[in-house]
Scaffold this motif. Structure first.
Motif, PDB file in Angstrom:
ATOM      1  N   GLN A 246       0.826  -1.208   0.000  1.00  0.00           N
ATOM      2  CA  GLN A 246       0.000   0.000   0.000  1.00  0.00           C
ATOM      3  C   GLN A 246       0.858   1.256   0.000  1.00  0.00           C
ATOM      4  O   GLN A 246       0.524   2.249  -0.654  1.00  0.00           O
ATOM      5  CB  GLN A 246      -0.929  -0.018   1.214  1.00  0.00           C
ATOM      6  N   ILE A 247       1.974   1.207   0.736  1.00  0.00           N
ATOM      7  CA  ILE A 247       2.881   2.359   0.757  1.00  0.00           C
ATOM      8  C   ILE A 247       3.463   2.598  -0.630  1.00  0.00           C
ATOM      9  O   ILE A 247       3.578   3.748  -1.090  1.00  0.00           O
ATOM     10  CB  ILE A 247       3.997   2.116   1.796  1.00  0.00           C
ATOM     11  N   ARG A 248       3.819   1.537  -1.320  1.00  0.00           N
ATOM     12  CA  ARG A 248       4.365   1.681  -2.677  1.00  0.00           C
ATOM     13  C   ARG A 248       3.323   2.282  -3.618  1.00  0.00           C
ATOM     14  O   ARG A 248       3.641   3.121  -4.468  1.00  0.00           O
ATOM     15  CB  ARG A 248       4.822   0.316  -3.193  1.00  0.00           C
ATOM     16  N   HIS A 249       2.067   1.843  -3.473  1.00  0.00           N
ATOM     17  CA  HIS A 249       0.991   2.409  -4.309  1.00  0.00           C
ATOM     18  C   HIS A 249       0.772   3.885  -3.990  1.00  0.00           C
ATOM     19  O   HIS A 249       0.557   4.697  -4.902  1.00  0.00           O
ATOM     20  CB  HIS A 249      -0.297   1.624  -4.087  1.00  0.00           C
ATOM     21  N   GLN A 250       0.834   4.231  -2.696  1.00  0.00           N
ATOM     22  CA  GLN A 250       0.655   5.624  -2.303  1.00  0.00           C
ATOM     23  C   GLN A 250       1.779   6.496  -2.844  1.00  0.00           C
ATOM     24  O   GLN A 250       1.539   7.614  -3.312  1.00  0.00           O
ATOM     25  CB  GLN A 250       0.609   5.729  -0.776  1.00  0.00           C
ATOM     26  N   LEU A 251       2.985   5.976  -2.811  1.00  0.00           N
ATOM     27  CA  LEU A 251       4.122   6.732  -3.331  1.00  0.00           C
ATOM     28  C   LEU A 251       3.967   6.975  -4.830  1.00  0.00           C
ATOM     29  O   LEU A 251       4.264   8.072  -5.326  1.00  0.00           O
ATOM     30  CB  LEU A 251       5.419   5.988  -3.033  1.00  0.00           C
ATOM     31  N   ALA A 252       3.495   5.965  -5.550  1.00  0.00           N
ATOM     32  CA  ALA A 252       3.252   6.132  -6.988  1.00  0.00           C
ATOM     33  C   ALA A 252       2.193   7.202  -7.237  1.00  0.00           C
ATOM     34  O   ALA A 252       2.306   8.009  -8.169  1.00  0.00           O
ATOM     35  CB  ALA A 252       2.836   4.805  -7.611  1.00  0.00           C
ATOM     36  N   ALA A 253       1.157   7.231  -6.397  1.00  0.00           N
ATOM     37  CA  ALA A 253       0.102   8.240  -6.557  1.00  0.00           C
ATOM     38  C   ALA A 253       0.658   9.645  -6.323  1.00  0.00           C
ATOM     39  O   ALA A 253       0.283  10.592  -7.028  1.00  0.00           O
ATOM     40  CB  ALA A 253      -1.047   7.957  -5.593  1.00  0.00           C
ATOM     41  N   TYR A 254       1.542   9.805  -5.347  1.00  0.00           N
ATOM     42  CA  TYR A 254       2.150  11.115  -5.117  1.00  0.00           C
ATOM     43  C   TYR A 254       2.947  11.572  -6.340  1.00  0.00           C
ATOM     44  O   TYR A 254       3.067  12.772  -6.590  1.00  0.00           O
ATOM     45  CB  TYR A 254       3.073  11.068  -3.903  1.00  0.00           C
ATOM     46  N   LEU A 255       3.493  10.625  -7.082  1.00  0.00           N
ATOM     47  CA  LEU A 255       4.268  10.961  -8.280  1.00  0.00           C
ATOM     48  C   LEU A 255       3.390  11.135  -9.504  1.00  0.00           C
ATOM     49  O   LEU A 255       3.902  11.347 -10.612  1.00  0.00           O
ATOM     50  CB  LEU A 255       5.314   9.873  -8.553  1.00  0.00           C
TER      51      LEU A 255
END
Length: 493
Positions: A246-255
């Motif tokens: 989930q953290i990896r998905h959230q980081l992608a969304a921030y980008l």
């Protein structure tokens, strides 16, 4: 007379004055100039350093620096805030030019008309047919004698300034979110590594327990505890793995990327370095650095200017108009001297009776100013609370990390001693595995404490205003700060 009105014009309504902190009462708790005592692990508050334009680079991770830049370039929220800022600026410019400069319009009309003399009461009812060409230039200029237009322009510029600070706030929040997300990923990976080591030790311990139970050395009840511990560790590992995804998905969304596009680098705690030198929290500097405070101040400024607009609405409104052109029966005759026409006029409108609407509008505008002032004070109070919370968190984080490291050192020493004793035949293998379990648990505690301290450091930078870049905001905001100052807050130093 007109010249006297223009030269003697005034601006009605109150002038906004930027609030300042008066001297007398502290608003932030006293803090130590240093947080943490371990060598290479202490954080120092540097006097005179009130912010950092690229504070995330103090973590010493090039991959993190790259992600922050990508996020600033591609994040939809920041892009929308930037577009809103441009829209507010262009709207302010358009209305300002319309209110402060004369309007000049060119007009051309060609008509063909047939009329009867009966329309003028003449008997016989004769009709006439003719063409009429009309070309003219119209000029209109509102005389802002009482400053209503100037106050309206001031309100629009304050709104533009507010949008500039909201855009800056979106940038700061995004940067802090990217940093804390990377920190959480690194902490989760370390916790997963410790959990896997814990599972290996617990699995071997359970196998030995089963062997002893099969030989009759242990009862079935004594098998329950190691089984439950192993099952709990497996469940914890699944939770950690889920959070990592989930953290990896959230980081992608921030980008500004989709989860399927996720080709981000992996982060570990060893990649991140704790910033050792932090800017000092100065209350007076917070008022000028935090974008949420500056945006709230601009909103207060806008409400004050709108009050001036409302007050000016009760005064006379003067307008100058002029027309110059030509009128002829044929287009070719428009340029003859005999076809030239012109007009010059001045108009004034003085509100006399509006059924109490003007008074009600003024009271409403005054209430809006009071509301904006109260919101500003609340924003400042909440900002200082956030800074105080983070300052305390940094102190407790350092103490917690020191305690967890002490536990880990003790567990490591116990494990080393158990390993030596096992080699010499002094203890059994289950006792050695139990020492490994405790060591893995201690490593997990340290990973959690390191992640919290790194994340709270990012929160501290954000609480101070984040990426302090006055040039960027000044470039986007044409409004110059007021040179006057008023005390709108509790006394502080």
């Amino acid at each position: 007379m007109i010249l006297a009105l223009v030269t003697g014009c005034t601006t009605v309504g109150p002038d906004f004055k930027s609030p300042t902190l008066a001297k007398g009462v502290s608003v932030l708790p006293a803090s130590s100039p240093q947080v943490g005592g371990a060598e290479g692990d202490a954080q120092h508050f540097v006097a005179g350093q009130t912010g950092s334009q690229d504070w995330w680079k103090s973590y010493g991770c090039p991959d993190l620096d790259g992600l922050v830049q990508i996020a600033l370039d591609q994040n939809p929220t920041v892009e929308a805030a930037r577009a809103t800022l441009i829209q507010a600026g262009e709207n302010a410019t358009a209305i300002q030019d319309n209110l402060t400069l004369p309007t000049v319009d060119a007009q051309f009309a060609q008509t063909r008309q047939r009329f009867s003399t009966a329309a003028f009461g003449m008997p016989g009812g004769q009709t006439y047919l003719f063409n009429l060409s009309n070309a003219s230039v119209n000029v209109s200029y509102p005389l802002d004698v009482f400053g209503g237009n100037r106050r309206q322009v001031e309100a629009l510029q304050a709104q533009h300034e507010m949008q500039a600070h909201l855009w800056q706030a979106a940038r700061e929040t995004l940067i802090a979110n990217v940093v804390t997300t990377v920190v959480r990923e690194a902490s989760l990976r370390a916790q997963l590594d410790a959990t896997n080591a814990l599972l290996q030790a617990q699995g071997e311990l359970l196998d030995l327990t089963r062997q002893r139970q099969g030989m009759g050395a242990l009862s079935l009840n004594e098998m329950a505890e190691p089984q439950a511990e192993l099952a709990q560790s497996r469940a914890n590992r699944e939770v950690l793995a889920l959070h990592l995804e989930q953290i990896r998905h959230q980081l992608a969304a921030y980008l500004g990327q989709y989860p399927a596009q996720n080709s981000l680098p992996e982060f570990h705690l060893e990649d991140l370095h704790l910033p050792q030198f932090l800017p000092q929290a100065v209350p007076s500097a917070l008022l000028r650095q935090r974008p949420d405070i500056r945006a709230s101040e601009a909103q207060w400024h806008q409400a004050t200017a709108n009050l001036g607009v409302t007050i000016a609405g009760a005064y006379p409104n003067l307008t100058l108009t002029g027309d110059m052109g030509a009128m002829a029966l044929t287009p070719g005759a428009l340029f003859s001297p005999a076809s030239s026409v012109w007009s010059l006029g001045a108009g004034v409108v003085q509100p006399i009776f509006h059924g109490g609407a003007l008074s009600a509008a003024k009271r409403g505008a005054e209430a809006a100013v009071q509301s904006a002032a109260a919101q500003y004070r609340n924003t400042v109070v909440q900002a200082f609370r956030t800074v105080a919370d983070v300052l305390r968190a940094l102190t407790h984080d350092a103490a917690t990390l020191e305690a967890e490291r002490s536990i880990m050192e003790i567990r490591q020493q116990s494990l080393d001693l158990a390993d030596q004793q096992y080699r010499l035949g002094g203890i059994s293998y289950p006792a050695l595995l139990a020492a490994r379990v405790q060591d893995a648990q201690a490593h997990m505690g340290v990973a959690q404490a390191q992640g919290v301290r790194l994340a709270d450091t990012a929160a501290f930078y954000l609480a101070l205003g984040g990426e302090v870049d006055p040039a960027a905001v000044a470039q986007a905001t044409p409004v110059s700060p007021s040179s006057s100052a008023q005390s709108a807050l509790p006394d502080a130093r």
